[in-house]
Design a protein around this motif. Sequence first.
Motif, PDB file in Angstrom:
ATOM      1  N   LEU A  17     -65.453 -28.561 -33.009  1.00 21.83           N
ATOM      2  CA  LEU A  17     -64.382 -28.992 -32.122  1.00 21.83           C
ATOM      3  C   LEU A  17     -64.898 -29.398 -30.750  1.00 21.83           C
ATOM      4  CD1 LEU A  17     -61.253 -29.028 -31.386  1.00 21.83           C
ATOM      5  CD2 LEU A  17     -61.868 -26.973 -30.166  1.00 21.83           C
ATOM      6  N   VAL A  74     -59.100 -32.996 -38.972  1.00 25.24           N
ATOM      7  CA  VAL A  74     -58.797 -33.870 -37.835  1.00 25.24           C
ATOM      8  C   VAL A  74     -57.894 -35.010 -38.289  1.00 25.24           C
ATOM      9  CG1 VAL A  74     -59.829 -35.596 -36.328  1.00 25.24           C
ATOM     10  CG2 VAL A  74     -60.833 -33.338 -36.476  1.00 25.24           C
ATOM     11  N   LEU A  75     -58.280 -35.601 -39.424  1.00 22.09           N
ATOM     12  CA  LEU A  75     -57.530 -36.756 -39.907  1.00 22.09           C
ATOM     13  C   LEU A  75     -56.111 -36.384 -40.320  1.00 22.09           C
ATOM     14  CD1 LEU A  75     -58.665 -39.293 -39.721  1.00 22.09           C
ATOM     15  CD2 LEU A  75     -59.807 -39.012 -41.793  1.00 22.09           C
ATOM     16  N   ALA A  76     -55.997 -35.298 -41.090  1.00 24.31           N
ATOM     17  CA  ALA A  76     -54.676 -34.893 -41.564  1.00 24.31           C
ATOM     18  C   ALA A  76     -53.769 -34.610 -40.378  1.00 24.31           C
ATOM     19  CB  ALA A  76     -54.794 -33.654 -42.450  1.00 24.31           C
ATOM     20  N   ASP A 132     -63.997 -30.115 -41.370  1.00 23.49           N
ATOM     21  CA  ASP A 132     -63.589 -30.481 -40.004  1.00 23.49           C
ATOM     22  C   ASP A 132     -62.891 -31.825 -39.944  1.00 23.49           C
ATOM     23  OD1 ASP A 132     -64.672 -28.253 -39.034  1.00 23.49           O
ATOM     24  OD2 ASP A 132     -66.187 -29.205 -37.761  1.00 23.49           O
ATOM     25  N   LEU A 133     -63.562 -32.811 -40.542  1.00 27.23           N
ATOM     26  CA  LEU A 133     -63.119 -34.181 -40.388  1.00 27.23           C
ATOM     27  C   LEU A 133     -61.788 -34.415 -41.087  1.00 27.23           C
ATOM     28  CD1 LEU A 133     -64.462 -36.384 -38.969  1.00 27.23           C
ATOM     29  CD2 LEU A 133     -65.148 -37.299 -41.142  1.00 27.23           C
ATOM     30  N   GLN A 134     -61.669 -33.850 -42.282  1.00 22.77           N
ATOM     31  CA  GLN A 134     -60.426 -33.987 -43.039  1.00 22.77           C
ATOM     32  C   GLN A 134     -59.273 -33.358 -42.271  1.00 22.77           C
ATOM     33  OE1 GLN A 134     -62.806 -34.791 -45.126  1.00 22.77           O
ATOM     34  NE2 GLN A 134     -61.629 -36.261 -46.315  1.00 22.77           N
ATOM     35  N   ILE A 177     -62.442 -43.259 -42.963  1.00 29.00           N
ATOM     36  CA  ILE A 177     -62.105 -42.231 -43.950  1.00 29.00           C
ATOM     37  C   ILE A 177     -61.295 -42.854 -45.086  1.00 29.00           C
ATOM     38  CG2 ILE A 177     -61.027 -39.993 -44.304  1.00 29.00           C
ATOM     39  CD1 ILE A 177     -63.213 -39.750 -42.339  1.00 29.00           C
ATOM     40  N   ARG A 221     -52.462 -26.194 -47.049  1.00 29.87           N
ATOM     41  CA  ARG A 221     -53.430 -26.975 -47.826  1.00 29.87           C
ATOM     42  C   ARG A 221     -54.597 -27.446 -46.978  1.00 29.87           C
ATOM     43  NH1 ARG A 221     -50.051 -28.511 -52.350  1.00 29.87           N
ATOM     44  NH2 ARG A 221     -48.108 -27.574 -51.730  1.00 29.87           N
ATOM     45  N   ILE A 222     -54.344 -27.581 -45.656  1.00 27.38           N
ATOM     46  CA  ILE A 222     -55.378 -28.132 -44.786  1.00 27.38           C
ATOM     47  C   ILE A 222     -56.475 -27.100 -44.501  1.00 27.38           C
ATOM     48  CG2 ILE A 222     -55.795 -29.039 -42.455  1.00 27.38           C
ATOM     49  CD1 ILE A 222     -53.097 -30.306 -42.496  1.00 27.38           C
ATOM     50  N   ALA A 254     -69.399 -35.649 -35.941  1.00 26.79           N
ATOM     51  CA  ALA A 254     -67.970 -35.944 -35.844  1.00 26.79           C
ATOM     52  C   ALA A 254     -67.665 -36.510 -34.465  1.00 26.79           C
ATOM     53  CB  ALA A 254     -67.157 -34.682 -36.084  1.00 26.79           C
ATOM     54  N   LEU A 270     -61.728 -44.385 -36.918  1.00 27.12           N
ATOM     55  CA  LEU A 270     -62.094 -43.241 -37.760  1.00 27.12           C
ATOM     56  C   LEU A 270     -61.227 -43.211 -39.019  1.00 27.12           C
ATOM     57  CD1 LEU A 270     -63.854 -40.688 -37.898  1.00 27.12           C
ATOM     58  CD2 LEU A 270     -61.935 -39.450 -36.928  1.00 27.12           C
ATOM     59  N   ILE A 271     -59.939 -43.478 -38.838  1.00 24.85           N
ATOM     60  CA  ILE A 271     -59.023 -43.503 -39.986  1.00 24.85           C
ATOM     61  C   ILE A 271     -59.464 -44.570 -40.975  1.00 24.85           C
ATOM     62  CG2 ILE A 271     -56.668 -44.051 -40.688  1.00 24.85           C
ATOM     63  CD1 ILE A 271     -55.769 -42.743 -38.052  1.00 24.85           C
ATOM     64  N   ILE A 308     -47.684 -27.907 -45.604  1.00 25.59           N
ATOM     65  CA  ILE A 308     -48.779 -28.832 -45.297  1.00 25.59           C
ATOM     66  C   ILE A 308     -50.020 -28.098 -44.807  1.00 25.59           C
ATOM     67  CG2 ILE A 308     -49.482 -30.822 -43.920  1.00 25.59           C
ATOM     68  CD1 ILE A 308     -47.097 -32.010 -44.766  1.00 25.59           C
ATOM     69  N   PHE A 350     -59.949 -27.541 -45.897  1.00 22.35           N
ATOM     70  CA  PHE A 350     -60.650 -28.817 -45.715  1.00 22.35           C
ATOM     71  C   PHE A 350     -61.820 -28.685 -44.758  1.00 22.35           C
ATOM     72  CE2 PHE A 350     -56.756 -31.743 -46.576  1.00 22.35           C
ATOM     73  CZ  PHE A 350     -56.765 -31.309 -47.878  1.00 22.35           C
ATOM     74  N   ILE A 405     -58.489 -27.325 -37.068  1.00 22.11           N
ATOM     75  CA  ILE A 405     -58.430 -28.129 -35.850  1.00 22.11           C
ATOM     76  C   ILE A 405     -57.102 -28.872 -35.862  1.00 22.11           C
ATOM     77  CG2 ILE A 405     -59.510 -30.019 -34.596  1.00 22.11           C
ATOM     78  CD1 ILE A 405     -62.152 -29.197 -35.824  1.00 22.11           C
ATOM     79  N   VAL A 428     -52.531 -42.053 -43.970  1.00 21.97           N
ATOM     80  CA  VAL A 428     -53.605 -41.119 -43.629  1.00 21.97           C
ATOM     81  C   VAL A 428     -53.449 -39.824 -44.413  1.00 21.97           C
ATOM     82  CG1 VAL A 428     -54.534 -39.692 -41.797  1.00 21.97           C
ATOM     83  CG2 VAL A 428     -53.963 -42.063 -41.345  1.00 21.97           C
ATOM     84  N   LEU A 429     -52.222 -39.261 -44.403  1.00 13.87           N
ATOM     85  CA  LEU A 429     -51.991 -38.002 -45.123  1.00 13.87           C
ATOM     86  C   LEU A 429     -52.264 -38.184 -46.612  1.00 13.87           C
ATOM     87  CD1 LEU A 429     -48.860 -36.414 -43.457  1.00 13.87           C
ATOM     88  CD2 LEU A 429     -51.227 -35.694 -43.326  1.00 13.87           C
ATOM     89  N   VAL A 464     -56.026 -38.253 -47.240  1.00 18.63           N
ATOM     90  CA  VAL A 464     -56.663 -36.947 -47.025  1.00 18.63           C
ATOM     91  C   VAL A 464     -56.329 -35.995 -48.167  1.00 18.63           C
ATOM     92  CG1 VAL A 464     -56.753 -34.931 -45.542  1.00 18.63           C
ATOM     93  CG2 VAL A 464     -56.744 -37.194 -44.536  1.00 18.63           C
ATOM     94  N   PHE A 465     -55.061 -36.030 -48.626  1.00 17.21           N
ATOM     95  CA  PHE A 465     -54.654 -35.055 -49.633  1.00 17.21           C
ATOM     96  C   PHE A 465     -55.040 -35.477 -51.048  1.00 17.21           C
ATOM     97  CE2 PHE A 465     -51.749 -33.392 -46.364  1.00 17.21           C
ATOM     98  CZ  PHE A 465     -52.104 -32.060 -46.474  1.00 17.21           C
TER      99      PHE A 465
END
Lengths: 287, 317
Positions: free
Chosen positions: B110, A96-98, A92-94, B252, A86-87, B56, B248-249, A83, A90, A35, B292-293, B296-297
């Motif tokens: 989605l 979206v966030l990334a 769904d949510l991860q 998370i 790697r995504i 979500a 949301l951020i 980038i 993940f 996504i 954020v990145l 997540v990573f």
Amino acid sequence: MSLILNILIDGVAYGMILFMISVGLSVTMGLMRVINLAHGGFAMLGGVVAHVLMSEAGVGYVPAALLGIAATVALAWPLERLIYRRIYGFGDLQQVLATIGLTFLMIATVNRLQGSTLLALPLPGGLAQSVDLGFRTLPLHRIVVIGVGVAVIIGLWLLIDRTRFGIRLRAAVDNRATAGAIGINTGLIYSATFCLGAGLAALGGILGAEMLPIEAYYPLRYMVLFLVVVAVGGMGSFAGSFAAALGLGLIETASRYLVPEYGTIFYFACIIVFLAVRPKGLWGRLA
Amino acid sequence: MTRLARIPFAAEALLVLVVIAAFFAFPYNLAFVTRILIMVLFVLSIDLVLGFAGIATLGQAAMYGTGAYAAGLFAVHVTAAPLPGLVVGMVAGAILAVVSGLVLMRTKGLTLIMLTIAVAQICHEIANKARDVTGGADGLRGIRMEPVLGLFEFDFIGRTAYWYVAVVVFVVFLALRRLAAAPLGLSLRGIHESPERMTAIGAPVYRRQVLAYTLGGGIAGIAGALAAQVTQLVSLEVYSFTLSAEALIMLILGGTGRLWGAIVGTVLFMTVHHVAASADPFNWLFLIGFLVLGVVFFLPGGMIRLPAALMRLGRRS
């Protein structure tokens, strides 16, 4: 009569822009199951590069547009390699966030370099004119947009349906594990498709600057617009994206002309009703 | 954290101490701390919807904004007593959530994310068009609140507002803790883990999801109502996508599904935002983007997992 024709021309031109920008999004969702909320950012980056070239280097509209697209593709390639790769794995949510994080970085970059004002992409004299069709005149820009849109669709159809790359791409969309097992380099297909999508988005962003003006917050402002096309068309379907973009372009233009006060409300209400009835979209294979 | 968890209510007591300490530590920034508390409540509502039930959403602002407008209009036209206003905000948020939830919960992935955004946009558009009622882009003005319970007058530096908000947030937090341990909370967790298996053992998945979305909507409505009452202004920003995305951020960032994550993430995000935005108003978005990145990573479980992650790292070396 002239009202209907106006709606048709504007609506189809708008739909073509939506298609060019969204088709890459739809394919990355169908192929990589990612996504990518940052997709609108590629449309903006193309527009920003073209704007800088035109306003500061005095490059003409067409070369600036081509260079803008090239620059976007050149950026999308390493971005996918470093980038996005790697995504893919993940949730769904991860994802979206990334991708929201990436969107923020794109916005911040443009904001820092160009400020938050509108970045104009002035049409060359020839494009800004109207053409006389005998019974009425039409803005040439809209016709060019429709023409380019048709060319993109034919080109994509030839690419997907007639070339070896297209066969491999379709195989990877259907089942990437099996496609990999019979020796298709899916990693390369991913990169190439991602870059193609980003390039088309840049093209759409530049051509559509008249309707969706380029500015730093572009990716956030129009994100829903592009996501709607993908959701309505069904993820991973070219034909679905095209039908959805055209239909949504016409509906939105019509509601703007006919009920300007409540255009947006009517538009979104249509979409919610449609997706409630068909959650997978027009031709979606994935939900 | 693990040792604390064994003593009953130790964590809650710690939270109360932090809230009291914050009151004395930031006498000149009470408005900002109050805003953090309201945001904590809003993020908690997302934790219920997303962290528990696994829905979500990027459109929780729809319920927040509706609660804010409902409470604001109630204060202007009916009565300016704060507590009835909270109830009105909660009911308004819950009604919007149940109506939209009945449609939204039929979708997933989605499509669901996108439709939640669409609902917030429709609300934004309606509030913008209904200028006579909501004040449109100028915002809803003229909210003058009466004293809380008829006893505590809202003062200029926001002391009353702080305690009022703190008590409401704490009560909702305890209720959510209770819910997490209750059968409903467990069933929502089950739906989050595997909707198919929950269907197989006979749980009404769709109805539970709508219920969770409605409860979350009610809590978001309370948060919106608090914001309207404390700031005495409701602007169109309450429906903005940025609000939903940032909340949301925060969630998370802190970690989902544990309620504590909502608190940790919100405090962290709001503080970074506040400091970065006042130091450099134009480039704070860079910092948020990298933050954020980074989470997540490198820290998929959120900040709340940081001690465990560090411990593992320490043990390895």
